[in-house]
Scaffold this active site. Structure first.
Site, PDB file in Angstrom:
ATOM      1  CB  SER A   1      -0.792   0.024   1.365  1.00 19.46           C
ATOM      2  OG  SER A   1      -1.474   1.285   1.296  1.00 19.46           O
TER       3      SER A   1
ATOM      4  CG  HIS B   1      -3.807  -1.546  -1.596  1.00 22.27           C
ATOM      5  ND1 HIS B   1      -5.156  -2.157  -2.034  1.00 22.27           N
ATOM      6  CD2 HIS B   1      -4.157  -0.887  -0.537  1.00 22.27           C
ATOM      7  CE1 HIS B   1      -6.175  -2.024  -1.009  1.00 22.27           C
ATOM      8  NE2 HIS B   1      -5.610  -1.077  -0.268  1.00 22.27           N
TER       9      HIS B   1
ATOM     10  CG  ASP C   1      -4.971   2.417   0.902  1.00 24.78           C
ATOM     11  OD1 ASP C   1      -3.870   1.945   1.532  1.00 24.78           O
ATOM     12  OD2 ASP C   1      -5.872   1.670   0.940  1.00 24.78           O
TER      13      ASP C   1
ATOM     14  CG  MET D   1      -8.405   6.997   2.358  1.00 24.30           C
ATOM     15  SD  MET D   1      -7.310   7.073   3.872  1.00 24.30           S
ATOM     16  CE  MET D   1      -6.694   5.477   3.859  1.00 24.30           C
TER      17      MET D   1
ATOM     18  CG  HIS E   1      -9.256   0.154  -0.510  1.00 26.67           C
ATOM     19  ND1 HIS E   1      -8.540  -0.159   0.894  1.00 26.67           N
ATOM     20  CD2 HIS E   1     -10.485   0.214  -0.296  1.00 26.67           C
ATOM     21  CE1 HIS E   1      -9.623  -0.120   1.699  1.00 26.67           C
ATOM     22  NE2 HIS E   1     -10.805   0.005   0.740  1.00 26.67           N
TER      23      HIS E   1
ATOM     24  CG  MET F   1     -11.002   3.250   2.024  1.00 29.74           C
ATOM     25  SD  MET F   1      -9.674   3.134   2.751  1.00 29.74           S
ATOM     26  CE  MET F   1      -8.327   3.476   1.428  1.00 29.74           C
TER      27      MET F   1
ATOM     28  CG  MET G   1     -11.623  -2.905   4.831  1.00 27.74           C
ATOM     29  SD  MET G   1     -10.165  -2.693   4.282  1.00 27.74           S
ATOM     30  CE  MET G   1      -9.374  -1.474   5.244  1.00 27.74           C
TER      31      MET G   1
ATOM     32  CG  ASP H   1      -6.227  -2.932   3.000  1.00 29.90           C
ATOM     33  OD1 ASP H   1      -6.877  -2.167   2.349  1.00 29.90           O
ATOM     34  OD2 ASP H   1      -5.138  -2.611   3.544  1.00 29.90           O
TER      35      ASP H   1
HETATM   36  C1  DX5 Z   1      -6.587   1.478   5.562  1.00 30.63           C
HETATM   37  C2  DX5 Z   1      -6.109   1.224   4.130  1.00 30.63           C
HETATM   38  C3  DX5 Z   1      -5.201   0.013   4.257  1.00 30.63           C
HETATM   39  C4  DX5 Z   1      -3.734   0.480   4.847  1.00 30.63           C
HETATM   40  C5  DX5 Z   1      -2.726  -0.471   5.225  1.00 30.63           C
HETATM   41  O1  DX5 Z   1      -7.636   2.342   5.421  1.00 30.63           O
HETATM   42  O2  DX5 Z   1      -7.107   0.570   3.278  1.00 30.63           O
HETATM   43  O3  DX5 Z   1      -4.624  -0.185   2.888  1.00 30.63           O
HETATM   44  O4  DX5 Z   1      -3.114   1.370   4.098  1.00 30.63           O
HETATM   45  O5  DX5 Z   1      -1.753  -0.111   6.103  1.00 30.63           O
HETATM   46  P1  DX5 Z   1      -1.047  -0.976   7.176  1.00 30.63           P
HETATM   47  O6  DX5 Z   1      -0.590  -2.313   6.457  1.00 30.63           O
HETATM   48  O7  DX5 Z   1       0.303  -0.300   7.584  1.00 30.63           O
HETATM   49  O8  DX5 Z   1      -2.185  -1.487   8.123  1.00 30.63           O
HETATM   50 ZN    ZN Z   2      -6.483  -0.240   1.406  1.00 27.93          ZN
END
Ligand code: DX5
Ligand code: ZN
Length: 237
Positions: free
Chosen positions: A22, A46, A48, A50, A79, A81, A149, A187
């Site tokens: 990620s 990956h 992320d 947000m 991903h 979010m 998750m 994840d």
């Molecule tokens: C959290 C993300 C994850 C996160 C994982 O909302 O979706 O992908 O970045 O990070 P670690 O592996 O450090 O938990």
């Molecule tokens: Zn993620």
């Protein structure tokens, strides 16, 4: 079911073990170098995304995917979010996303899956750690990827929520019973001390941010996670 994929984004065989670093945990001042460091040992990245609304954090969007696309052959696993994914799916596709994952918690799941399919994206659906498999079961036959998750979304570096393993196990049992070639991804809080548990439950794609980009040697850390999952899978017979 999702679409045929080109060579770069060849969907892994059902259940093939994958580690997806990620980039949220990478140094954004040197993102290209961070991705290049893990490119030789991983096949997925990956991303992320947000929006500060669905989750209490604000990160990146299509421009970052667009910048990374020409310099990486990895499968971009985006991903989302975000509350209104329908507003951005096309922009992610145009920017170079290979798969997008929307959260079942935002609703309108069937419409979002239709939209992703129309765009030629690999179809992903995510469920939070407190969500029951029954929330996503109606969509399983369409999915290329189910993301369970193992933290509540919003931040890297959180602790693994083992209760989510029940959903992973239920999803794997359903996929096996219905002969579905769906990836089951976990994840959040995935590292050397938790990846075996997730593998035993039935996950085959492992997102890791801090365990990889927080390590002195990210490539070695990513390879070590894949080795641990492989050893666990082998021990299960
Ligand atoms: C959290 C993300 C994850 C996160 C994982 O909302 O979706 O992908 O970045 O990070 P670690 O592996 O450090 O938990
Ligand atoms: Zn993620």
């Amino acid at each position: 079911m999702g679409v045929e994929l080109d060579q770069r984004t060849e969907a892994p065989a059902n259940g093939e073990l994958r580690v997806a670093p990620s980039i949220l945990s990478a140094d954004f001042a040197h993102l290209g170098a961070a991705v290049a460091a893990i490119e030789p040992v991983c096949s997925w990245l990956h991303v992320d995304v947000m929006d500060g609304h669905f989750v209490p954090n604000l990160t990146i969007g299509p421009p970052v995917v667009q910048s990374l696309r020409p310099v990486s052959q990895l499968f971009f696993d985006c991903h989302l979010m975000i509350t209104n994914p329908e507003r951005y799916l096309e922009a992610f596709k145009v920017a170079g996303a290979d798969g997008c994952t929307v959260h079942v918690e935002v609703g309108n799941t069937a419409a979002h899956l239709d939209h992703m399919e129309d765009l030629g994206l690999r179809l992903g659906l995510a469920v939070n750690p407190d969500g029951d498999f029954s929330l996503v079961e109606p969509f399983m036959d369409r999915l290329d990827l189910l993301l369970v998750m193992t933290v509540f979304p919003g931040f890297g570096g959180q602790s693994f929520i083992a209760d989510a393993m029940a959903t992973v196990a239920a999803a794997r049992a359903y996929a096996t019973a219905h002969h579905l070639a769906v990836d089951i991804e976990v994840d959040g809080g995935i590292g050397p001390s938790t990846i075996a548990t997730a593998t035993e439950a039935g996950a085959n794609v492992f997102v890791a941010g801090s365990a990889i980009f927080g390590a002195a040697d990210p490539a070695r850390a990513a390879a070590g996670l894949l080795e641990a999952a492989t050893a666990t899978r082998r021990s299960l017979g």
